[in-house]
Scaffold this motif. Structure first.
Motif, PDB file in Angstrom:
ATOM      1  N   THR A   4       0.838  -1.198   0.000  1.00  0.00           N
ATOM      2  CA  THR A   4       0.000   0.000   0.000  1.00  0.00           C
ATOM      3  C   THR A   4       0.875   1.249   0.000  1.00  0.00           C
ATOM      4  OG1 THR A   4      -1.717  -1.199   1.186  1.00  0.00           O
ATOM      5  CG2 THR A   4      -1.847   1.199   1.244  1.00  0.00           C
ATOM      6  N   HIS A   5       1.994   1.212   0.734  1.00  0.00           N
ATOM      7  CA  HIS A   5       2.926   2.347   0.760  1.00  0.00           C
ATOM      8  C   HIS A   5       3.489   2.622  -0.628  1.00  0.00           C
ATOM      9  CE1 HIS A   5       2.915   2.711   5.075  1.00  0.00           C
ATOM     10  NE2 HIS A   5       3.243   1.439   5.212  1.00  0.00           N
ATOM     11  N   LYS A   7       2.141   1.803  -3.580  1.00  0.00           N
ATOM     12  CA  LYS A   7       1.077   2.323  -4.445  1.00  0.00           C
ATOM     13  C   LYS A   7       0.835   3.806  -4.174  1.00  0.00           C
ATOM     14  CE  LYS A   7      -1.310  -2.104  -4.874  1.00  0.00           C
ATOM     15  NZ  LYS A   7      -2.508  -2.869  -4.512  1.00  0.00           N
ATOM     16  N   ASP A   8       0.766   4.164  -2.900  1.00  0.00           N
ATOM     17  CA  ASP A   8       0.588   5.560  -2.522  1.00  0.00           C
ATOM     18  C   ASP A   8       1.756   6.404  -3.013  1.00  0.00           C
ATOM     19  OD1 ASP A   8      -0.674   7.775  -0.921  1.00  0.00           O
ATOM     20  OD2 ASP A   8       1.228   7.583   0.164  1.00  0.00           O
ATOM     21  N   SER A   9       2.959   5.883  -2.892  1.00  0.00           N
ATOM     22  CA  SER A   9       4.154   6.607  -3.333  1.00  0.00           C
ATOM     23  C   SER A   9       4.149   6.834  -4.839  1.00  0.00           C
ATOM     24  CB  SER A   9       5.419   5.849  -2.917  1.00  0.00           C
ATOM     25  OG  SER A   9       5.554   5.845  -1.508  1.00  0.00           O
ATOM     26  N   GLU A  11       1.580   6.975  -6.771  1.00  0.00           N
ATOM     27  CA  GLU A  11       0.539   7.959  -7.063  1.00  0.00           C
ATOM     28  C   GLU A  11       1.028   9.379  -6.757  1.00  0.00           C
ATOM     29  OE1 GLU A  11      -4.045   7.682  -6.481  1.00  0.00           O
ATOM     30  OE2 GLU A  11      -3.178   8.392  -4.588  1.00  0.00           O
ATOM     31  N   ARG A  12       1.658   9.582  -5.616  1.00  0.00           N
ATOM     32  CA  ARG A  12       2.155  10.913  -5.257  1.00  0.00           C
ATOM     33  C   ARG A  12       3.250  11.370  -6.217  1.00  0.00           C
ATOM     34  NH1 ARG A  12       4.687  11.052  -0.640  1.00  0.00           N
ATOM     35  NH2 ARG A  12       4.679   8.827  -0.211  1.00  0.00           N
ATOM     36  N   TYR A 138      -7.028   8.336 -13.659  1.00  0.00           N
ATOM     37  CA  TYR A 138      -7.297   9.663 -13.137  1.00  0.00           C
ATOM     38  C   TYR A 138      -7.817  10.566 -14.245  1.00  0.00           C
ATOM     39  CZ  TYR A 138      -4.031   7.625  -9.864  1.00  0.00           C
ATOM     40  OH  TYR A 138      -3.405   6.754  -9.005  1.00  0.00           O
ATOM     41  N   VAL A 163       8.574   4.019   0.524  1.00  0.00           N
ATOM     42  CA  VAL A 163       7.828   5.224   0.851  1.00  0.00           C
ATOM     43  C   VAL A 163       8.594   6.393   0.240  1.00  0.00           C
ATOM     44  CG1 VAL A 163       6.952   6.727   2.676  1.00  0.00           C
ATOM     45  CG2 VAL A 163       6.921   4.235   2.983  1.00  0.00           C
TER      46      VAL A 163
END
Length: 179
Positions: A4-5, A7-9, A11-12, A138, A163
């Motif tokens: 999850t970290h 994927k979030d990274s 995306e950011r 998106y 991260v």
């Protein structure tokens, strides 16, 4: 295999790259929101610009959806320019993907990046064949006038967990990067 970290990274990292590289002027506003499920976007007659970042642990496809609308052409190609829309837009997409690649280099040292190529949006359903570990789409709006779509597709070949330390968008439009 993708945390999850991670994927979030990813995306950011993409958001930062899009806001700094898909906009043509420093004062332009770029809004990015999640699009519909399974790569659906609001550009039914879109074409796709596909770029790939590959490493030993993963392959990331950055897919930018665009239409041939007058507002899109006008935004990316200034009236006095003699350059063709597709030439300018492909270069812009390449800069965006290059910014993603540059950020990922902090965590994955051996990465390669493809040149952009254009496909029909009819190819989107075939992303599922790649069995991606991460697939997100998106809607990208610039200055409330230009609509693009973006899809990130990541196929992992090994566990992927990191991260990213993503700072605010910086203007580096005039810098030259040496390899």
């Amino acid at each position: 295999m993708i945390s999850t970290h991670a994927k979030d990274s990813i995306e950011r990292i993409f958001f930062k790259a899009a806001k700094s590289r898909l906009t043509m002027n420093a004062g332009d506003v770029c809004e990015i929101v999640p699009a519909g499920a399974h790569g659906a976007h609001s550009l039914p007659d879109a074409n796709l610009v596909v770029l790939t970042i590959s490493g030993m642990a993963f392959r990331l496809l950055l897919i930018l959806h665009f239409d041939d609308s007058e507002s899109t052409h006008r935004y990316f190609v200034k009236e006095e320019s003699e350059r063709a829309f597709l030439e300018v837009f492909l270069e812009t997409c390449n800069l965006c993907c290059g910014a993603v690649n540059q950020e990922l280099h902090h965590y994955f040292p051996d990465l390669g990046m493809s040149t952009p190529y254009v496909l029909s949006a009819r190819c989107m359903p075939y992303l599922e064949v790649l069995k991606p570990e991460f697939l997100a789409s998106y809607a990208v709006t610039i200055n409330d006038a230009v609509s693009l779509g973006a899809t990130i597709c990541v196929c992992a070949h090994a566990p992927m967990d990191f991260v990213a330390e993503v700072s605010a968008v910086e203007d580096t439009s005039g810098e030259l990067e040496l390899f």
